[in-house]
Structures are given as C-alpha cells and as structure tokens.
Write a protein that holds these residues in place. Structure first.
Motif, PDB file in Angstrom:
ATOM      1  N   VAL A 161       0.861  -1.178   0.000  1.00 25.71           N
ATOM      2  CA  VAL A 161       0.000   0.000   0.000  1.00 25.71           C
ATOM      3  C   VAL A 161       0.895   1.223   0.000  1.00 25.71           C
ATOM      4  N   CYS A 162       0.481   2.247  -0.751  1.00 23.05           N
ATOM      5  CA  CYS A 162       1.200   3.520  -0.819  1.00 23.05           C
ATOM      6  C   CYS A 162       2.637   3.290  -1.294  1.00 23.05           C
ATOM      7  N   ASN A 163       3.608   4.008  -0.701  1.00 24.00           N
ATOM      8  CA  ASN A 163       4.982   3.845  -1.177  1.00 24.00           C
ATOM      9  C   ASN A 163       5.668   2.625  -0.570  1.00 24.00           C
ATOM     10  N   GLY A 164       4.869   1.750   0.040  1.00 23.95           N
ATOM     11  CA  GLY A 164       5.402   0.437   0.409  1.00 23.95           C
ATOM     12  C   GLY A 164       5.843  -0.329  -0.823  1.00 23.95           C
ATOM     13  N   SER A 165       5.283   0.037  -1.983  1.00 20.74           N
ATOM     14  CA  SER A 165       5.719  -0.605  -3.231  1.00 20.74           C
ATOM     15  C   SER A 165       7.169  -0.277  -3.545  1.00 20.74           C
ATOM     16  N   LEU A 166       7.651   0.883  -3.084  1.00 23.00           N
ATOM     17  CA  LEU A 166       9.068   1.220  -3.277  1.00 23.00           C
ATOM     18  C   LEU A 166       9.954   0.272  -2.464  1.00 23.00           C
ATOM     19  N   VAL A 167       9.469  -0.089  -1.275  1.00 26.23           N
ATOM     20  CA  VAL A 167      10.225  -1.021  -0.434  1.00 26.23           C
ATOM     21  C   VAL A 167      10.310  -2.381  -1.125  1.00 26.23           C
ATOM     22  N   LEU A 168       9.174  -2.852  -1.631  1.00 27.00           N
ATOM     23  CA  LEU A 168       9.175  -4.124  -2.357  1.00 27.00           C
ATOM     24  C   LEU A 168      10.051  -4.041  -3.603  1.00 27.00           C
ATOM     25  N   ALA A 169       9.915  -2.937  -4.346  1.00 31.76           N
ATOM     26  CA  ALA A 169      10.676  -2.792  -5.589  1.00 31.76           C
ATOM     27  C   ALA A 169      12.172  -2.804  -5.322  1.00 31.76           C
ATOM     28  N   ALA A 170      12.574  -2.203  -4.203  1.00 31.82           N
ATOM     29  CA  ALA A 170      13.997  -2.147  -3.875  1.00 31.82           C
ATOM     30  C   ALA A 170      14.581  -3.530  -3.624  1.00 31.82           C
ATOM     31  N   THR A 171      13.743  -4.505  -3.243  1.00 29.72           N
ATOM     32  CA  THR A 171      14.238  -5.868  -3.042  1.00 29.72           C
ATOM     33  C   THR A 171      14.453  -6.583  -4.378  1.00 29.72           C
ATOM     34  N   GLY A 172      13.885  -6.019  -5.449  1.00 31.11           N
ATOM     35  CA  GLY A 172      13.990  -6.645  -6.763  1.00 31.11           C
ATOM     36  C   GLY A 172      12.810  -7.503  -7.133  1.00 31.11           C
ATOM     37  N   VAL A 173      11.881  -7.713  -6.180  1.00 30.39           N
ATOM     38  CA  VAL A 173      10.772  -8.630  -6.426  1.00 30.39           C
ATOM     39  C   VAL A 173       9.759  -8.076  -7.427  1.00 30.39           C
ATOM     40  N   LEU A 174       9.751  -6.744  -7.621  1.00 36.40           N
ATOM     41  CA  LEU A 174       8.802  -6.135  -8.558  1.00 36.40           C
ATOM     42  C   LEU A 174       9.422  -5.824  -9.928  1.00 36.40           C
ATOM     43  N   LYS A 175      10.591  -6.318 -10.178  1.00 34.91           N
ATOM     44  CA  LYS A 175      11.218  -6.027 -11.465  1.00 34.91           C
ATOM     45  C   LYS A 175      10.347  -6.541 -12.616  1.00 34.91           C
ATOM     46  N   GLY A 176       9.970  -5.624 -13.494  1.00 31.22           N
ATOM     47  CA  GLY A 176       9.122  -5.976 -14.623  1.00 31.22           C
ATOM     48  C   GLY A 176       7.650  -6.126 -14.278  1.00 31.22           C
ATOM     49  N   LYS A 177       7.273  -5.834 -13.017  1.00 27.58           N
ATOM     50  CA  LYS A 177       5.889  -5.981 -12.584  1.00 27.58           C
ATOM     51  C   LYS A 177       5.206  -4.610 -12.519  1.00 27.58           C
ATOM     52  N   ARG A 178       3.908  -4.608 -12.815  1.00 23.66           N
ATOM     53  CA  ARG A 178       3.104  -3.402 -12.705  1.00 23.66           C
ATOM     54  C   ARG A 178       2.769  -3.153 -11.245  1.00 23.66           C
ATOM     55  N   SER A 179       2.799  -1.884 -10.832  1.00 26.85           N
ATOM     56  CA  SER A 179       2.523  -1.591  -9.425  1.00 26.85           C
ATOM     57  C   SER A 179       1.964  -0.192  -9.254  1.00 26.85           C
ATOM     58  N   ALA A 180       1.105  -0.067  -8.241  1.00 29.57           N
ATOM     59  CA  ALA A 180       0.602   1.236  -7.823  1.00 29.57           C
ATOM     60  C   ALA A 180       1.549   1.833  -6.795  1.00 29.57           C
ATOM     61  N   CYS A 181       1.325   3.098  -6.477  1.00 30.89           N
ATOM     62  CA  CYS A 181       2.095   3.798  -5.460  1.00 30.89           C
ATOM     63  C   CYS A 181       1.376   5.120  -5.191  1.00 30.89           C
ATOM     64  N   HIS A 182       1.673   5.773  -4.115  1.00 33.09           N
ATOM     65  CA  HIS A 182       1.173   7.133  -3.886  1.00 33.09           C
ATOM     66  C   HIS A 182       1.578   8.008  -5.066  1.00 33.09           C
ATOM     67  N   TRP A 183       0.671   8.878  -5.514  1.00 32.66           N
ATOM     68  CA  TRP A 183       0.920   9.679  -6.720  1.00 32.66           C
ATOM     69  C   TRP A 183       2.189  10.515  -6.636  1.00 32.66           C
ATOM     70  N   ALA A 184       2.561  10.935  -5.417  1.00 31.52           N
ATOM     71  CA  ALA A 184       3.728  11.814  -5.278  1.00 31.52           C
ATOM     72  C   ALA A 184       5.051  11.084  -5.487  1.00 31.52           C
ATOM     73  N   PHE A 185       5.041   9.757  -5.392  1.00 32.66           N
ATOM     74  CA  PHE A 185       6.283   8.977  -5.479  1.00 32.66           C
ATOM     75  C   PHE A 185       6.276   7.951  -6.613  1.00 32.66           C
ATOM     76  N   ILE A 186       5.173   7.872  -7.347  1.00 36.72           N
ATOM     77  CA  ILE A 186       4.955   6.735  -8.230  1.00 36.72           C
ATOM     78  C   ILE A 186       6.039   6.528  -9.280  1.00 36.72           C
ATOM     79  N   ASN A 187       6.594   7.607  -9.800  1.00 32.73           N
ATOM     80  CA  ASN A 187       7.584   7.441 -10.866  1.00 32.73           C
ATOM     81  C   ASN A 187       8.956   7.003 -10.353  1.00 32.73           C
ATOM     82  N   LYS A 188       9.110   6.969  -9.025  1.00 37.69           N
ATOM     83  CA  LYS A 188      10.343   6.407  -8.465  1.00 37.69           C
ATOM     84  C   LYS A 188      10.400   4.886  -8.667  1.00 37.69           C
ATOM     85  N   LEU A 189       9.227   4.278  -8.875  1.00 36.55           N
ATOM     86  CA  LEU A 189       9.190   2.822  -9.060  1.00 36.55           C
ATOM     87  C   LEU A 189      10.050   2.364 -10.227  1.00 36.55           C
TER      88      LEU A 189
END
Length: 284
Positions: A161-189
């Motif tokens: 939820v929210c920018n928790g997706s950045l935490v997941l993405a940083a582990t590498g588990v979201l590489k190539g996966k579609r994900s939501a994020c808070h609008w203010a941080f979304i392009n950091k994904l």
C-alpha cells in the motif's frame, strides 16, 4: 493485537450472547448482525444486495490464509490499519504483525504500535503486505530487505500500500511488474525496474502481485483483495461491517481533481510531487 481472543482479554466489551463485536459479526453474517442490532429497518435495503449470488474467490473458505503485515519505524498507521480491519472480517484468515526486531514499533507521528513478531521468526506467509511511510530509512536497510525478499519469494500473494511498493521494488521482487504507489512517489518505481501504474488498485501475474495507491487507497485495495481471494460476498460483508461508504466533502484526493493552488501547496511541501518524483527519506 494478533487475534480476537487477545482483543477480548484486553477489554473489548461483549455484546448480547457474550460475543465481542468482531466475533459476532464473523459468526453469522448478516443474520447474526440483524439479530444483535435489532435489524429490520437498518438492514432492510442492504440485505437484498448481499443476498445476490456473487463470484467465488480463488481460495475456498476452508483454506486458511495467513497474512503477514510487515511494519517498521516511520511507517504510516493508516496504510495498514484500514486493510487490517478489512482482513479481520474474512473467514479462516489469520493476520500477523511483524517487524525486524519484534516488540513495539514507533510509527509516523510517534505512534507506538505493537507488540510485533520478529520477521525472522516467520517461516512463510500466504500473503505479505508492506505498507508505506513518511520515512523509509528502516525498511530500505539490508537486514529488513532480506527478510521481505525471503517472505515474498515464497508467498502466494505479494502486496503493498502507498509507497510500500518502493520497499518491495527495492528488493527486486517487482522487477518488470506493474505496481501502484502514492501519486507523489509513483515514478520512483521505475528506478527499481517496476512499472508504475497510476491507479488506485493494480495487479500483475494473475493477482500474485497486488498493490494500492496512496494511504486511504488501502481500504479499496483490501476490499479488492478480499473479493479476489474470498469472493464478492465476503468482501461486501466486510465493507458493510466497517461501514465503508465514503462521501468526501471535497474533491481533492488526487491531482486530477485538486485545484492548482492546492497542488502547488503539496509541491512546496514535497518537491517533485506533481511529477511523481517526490523524495522520501531512505530512498535514493
């Protein structure tokens, strides 16, 4: 805080029949709810809608679901409080709260939350949820990242939820996966190889990966997860129990609706927000 019996021991007041509010609602669905509350007029309009045939979830009610919510210092309470409330209404579902070191965790605004389990003590999760926060320094540390990656690798469902997706993405588990994020941080994904999608709820790999947008989107996210896993009727029941019937007084919950001067105020507070590139402590 990890189960209803503990809640009852901590002082949740029983309602008629000796059941706590949560136990009663789980026991008998709308029939129990109607009896306990004296029912007729209050439930008159809702009952027909919930009595309709609804889609089944991917999990049978007989199959247990173990949910692990991974919290950390600086995390946002509402990111997981809303989903937790929804998930607690679902049948045969166990919710566990875990952090790197266990014990109490100081969230955003100094809120002390606990007592949590140690992430390392949890063998696996059916579903792992990583909430966001105003400071991601703690969940971006190698020790926390390693535990999240370990649980995510074996989990049937990996969520945020929210920018928790950045935490997941940083582990590498979201590489190539579609994900939501808070609008203010979304392009950091995209900097972590994930694919940013500016929606309130996003899924990939046939629902193995599910994510919600910013903060309050956690409730919408959780209801969507509930419907997918336990079926529409279970999700509708949870929605009714928590009276999730939003009617915001202002249409200012997203940049597409907010007035320009309000967006400018947020940009001043979070430089780069309107471009989806706001900085959050702990993220490069």
């Amino acid at each position: 805080m990890t189960n209803d019996s503990e809640n009852n021991r901590s002082g949740e007041r029983p309602i008629s029949g000796g059941y706590s509010r949560r136990e009663a609602l789980k026991l008998g669905g709308l029939a129990t709810l109607g009896t306990l509350l004296g029912g007729g007029a209050l439930l008159g309009r809702a009952t027909p809608a919930l009595a309709q045939a609804s889609s089944a979830g991917t999990l049978s009610p007989a199959n247990p679901l173990d949910i692990v919510i991974a919290v950390y210092p600086g995390g946002t309470l509402l990111d997981f409080a809303g989903p937790s409330e929804v998930f607690h209404q679902l049948p045969n579902t166990n919710i566990r709260y875990a952090s790197l070191n266990g014990g109490f965790v100081t969230l955003e605004y100094g809120v002390e939350y606990g007592k949590t389990e140690r992430l390392a003590d949890i063998d696996k999760a059916g579903l792992i949820l990583v909430p966001g926060g105003s400071d991601l320094t703690a969940p971006m540390q190698p020790e926390y990242q390693a535990q999240i990656r370990r649980l995510a690798d074996s989990a049937k469902y990996v969520t945020s939820v929210c920018n928790g997706s950045l935490v997941l993405a940083a582990t590498g588990v979201l590489k190539g996966k579609r994900s939501a994020c808070h609008w203010a941080f979304i392009n950091k994904l995209s900097e972590y190889g994930a694919i940013p999608v500016p929606d309130r709820f996003v899924e990939d790999d046939n629902g193995r990966f599910m994510s919600g947008g910013g903060i309050t989107a956690g409730i919408d996210f959780a209801l969507r997860v509930a419907g997918k896993l336990r079926g529409q009727q279970a999700a509708e029941f949870a929605q009714l129990v928590i009276e999730y019937d939003p009617a915001p007084p202002y249409h200012s919950g997203h940049p597409r609706d907010a007035r320009p001067e309000v967006i400018a105020m947020v940009d001043k507070e979070l430089p780069g927000a309107s471009k989806g590139l706001a900085r959050v402590p702990g993220v490069r």
